[in-house]
Design a protein around this motif. Structure first.
Motif, PDB file in Angstrom:
ATOM      1  N   ALA A  79      -1.235  19.465  46.525  1.00 40.19           N
ATOM      2  CA  ALA A  79      -2.539  19.794  45.860  1.00 40.19           C
ATOM      3  C   ALA A  79      -3.629  19.985  46.582  1.00 40.19           C
ATOM      4  O   ALA A  79      -4.443  20.726  46.458  1.00 40.19           O
ATOM      5  CB  ALA A  79      -2.635  19.381  44.549  1.00 40.19           C
ATOM      6  N   VAL A 130      -4.125  25.543  41.703  1.00 44.45           N
ATOM      7  CA  VAL A 130      -3.451  24.098  41.112  1.00 44.45           C
ATOM      8  C   VAL A 130      -4.093  24.111  39.764  1.00 44.45           C
ATOM      9  O   VAL A 130      -5.416  23.938  39.706  1.00 44.45           O
ATOM     10  CB  VAL A 130      -3.803  23.125  42.035  1.00 44.45           C
ATOM     11  CG1 VAL A 130      -3.150  21.773  41.569  1.00 44.45           C
ATOM     12  CG2 VAL A 130      -3.439  23.491  43.611  1.00 44.45           C
ATOM     13  N   VAL A 160      -2.074  18.188  38.586  1.00 46.09           N
ATOM     14  CA  VAL A 160      -0.826  17.323  39.374  1.00 46.09           C
ATOM     15  C   VAL A 160      -0.820  16.207  39.044  1.00 46.09           C
ATOM     16  O   VAL A 160      -1.574  15.489  38.459  1.00 46.09           O
ATOM     17  CB  VAL A 160      -1.416  17.692  40.856  1.00 46.09           C
ATOM     18  CG1 VAL A 160      -2.837  16.802  41.035  1.00 46.09           C
ATOM     19  CG2 VAL A 160      -0.519  17.076  41.776  1.00 46.09           C
ATOM     20  N   LEU A 202       3.637  19.454  40.113  1.00 42.17           N
ATOM     21  CA  LEU A 202       2.572  20.505  40.215  1.00 42.17           C
ATOM     22  C   LEU A 202       2.583  21.673  39.312  1.00 42.17           C
ATOM     23  O   LEU A 202       3.581  21.934  38.836  1.00 42.17           O
ATOM     24  CB  LEU A 202       2.434  21.132  41.566  1.00 42.17           C
ATOM     25  CG  LEU A 202       1.789  20.444  42.777  1.00 42.17           C
ATOM     26  CD1 LEU A 202       2.300  21.042  43.945  1.00 42.17           C
ATOM     27  CD2 LEU A 202       0.609  20.272  42.893  1.00 42.17           C
TER      28      LEU A 202
END
Length: 263
Positions: free
Chosen positions: A19, A39, A42, A47
């Motif tokens: 990430a 992203v 996380v 993820l």
């Protein structure tokens, strides 16, 4: 709906490392850099990323990607050090390379010399694994690999280029073509040599590579002889594949090592 990726390497912090790399690479997007998978969240071992729909690669998209990749590479300040990691990289966790289920831990040091960085923080961890692998490499093979490592470490092949913001594992499978163009996934991001990313694109045959390279070179001209240096930058990923997947990668790895000695 987001895409959920489970990072099952067994190494604590691996998902956070990925990430951090994605977010760090995405910092260059505002400067015209390559598009990076977003992203969304996380947590340990997991993820959540934006979902991307694949589309056929097109020459125009390849040209745009070459330009954008050059801008990503040149987006670091000149005082960056080789081996520098993303700001969000978790403390005490080594950088990693390889598939999510077989990640290899790399060195964490930073260097002003590319050769010192590459030898100590990338090649040495792999050579240690190969040496302790119970006969997976002959003494002659290990001698050749050590000679190539030492040539790189000497600094003789350093070129004065400042570190670049690189993906670090830019094989064709980590370039996802969408209707909007190329999107990068699954990085091993760090401050490294830009020719390393380009060598990875070449290693497993990116579609429309010629168009990518022409646009890249127009945006950020490469030093003379870059094509001859490509095997040098392929030595690390080839050696990693030998460690991970066995002897099928022995011959190309040794050929790359011989090229290093001939440069």
């Amino acid at each position: 709906m987001p895409y959920t990726k489970n990072v099952v390497s067994g190494i604590r912090g691996a998902a956070q490392v990925e990430a951090a790399g994605l977010r760090w690479l995405a910092e260059a997007t505002e400067q015209g850099g390559a598009r990076i998978a977003q992203v969304l969240s996380v947590e340990e071992g997991r993820l959540e990323l934006e979902r991307l729909d694949a589309a056929p690669a097109a020459e125009e998209a390849a040209q745009a990607f070459g330009t954008a990749l050059a801008r990503t590479h040149r987006s670091l300040p000149e005082d960056a050090l080789f081996g520098q990691l993303p700001a969000e990289h978790p403390d005490g966790v080594a950088p990693m390379f390889g598939p999510a289920e077989q990640l290899l831990e790399m060195g964490i040091g930073t260097h002003s010399s590319w050769g010192a960085f590459h030898a100590q923080e990338r090649l040495d961890p792999l050579l240690d694994r190969l040496t302790s692998g119970g006969g997976r490499a002959s003494s002659a093979d290990l001698k050749l690999l050590q000679q190539a490592r030492d040539r790189i470490a000497s600094g003789e092949l350093d070129d004065g280029e400042s570190p670049s913001r690189i993906h670090g594992d830019l094989w064709t499978g980590n370039v996802l073509w969408t209707a909007e163009g190329a999107v990068l996934i699954d990085p091993a991001a760090h401050a490294g040599h830009r020719e390393a990313d380009l060598a990875m694109l070449d290693l497993f045959g990116l579609e429309h590579l010629e168009e990518v390279m022409d646009a890249y070179d127009e945006e950020a001209p490469l030093r003379e002889g870059w094509a001859e240096r490509t095997p040098m930058h392929q030595l690390f990923p080839l050696l990693a594949h030998w460690v991970l997947f066995g002897g099928a990668y022995e011959s190309p790895t040794l050929s790359a090592a011989e090229t290093v000695l001939d440069l």
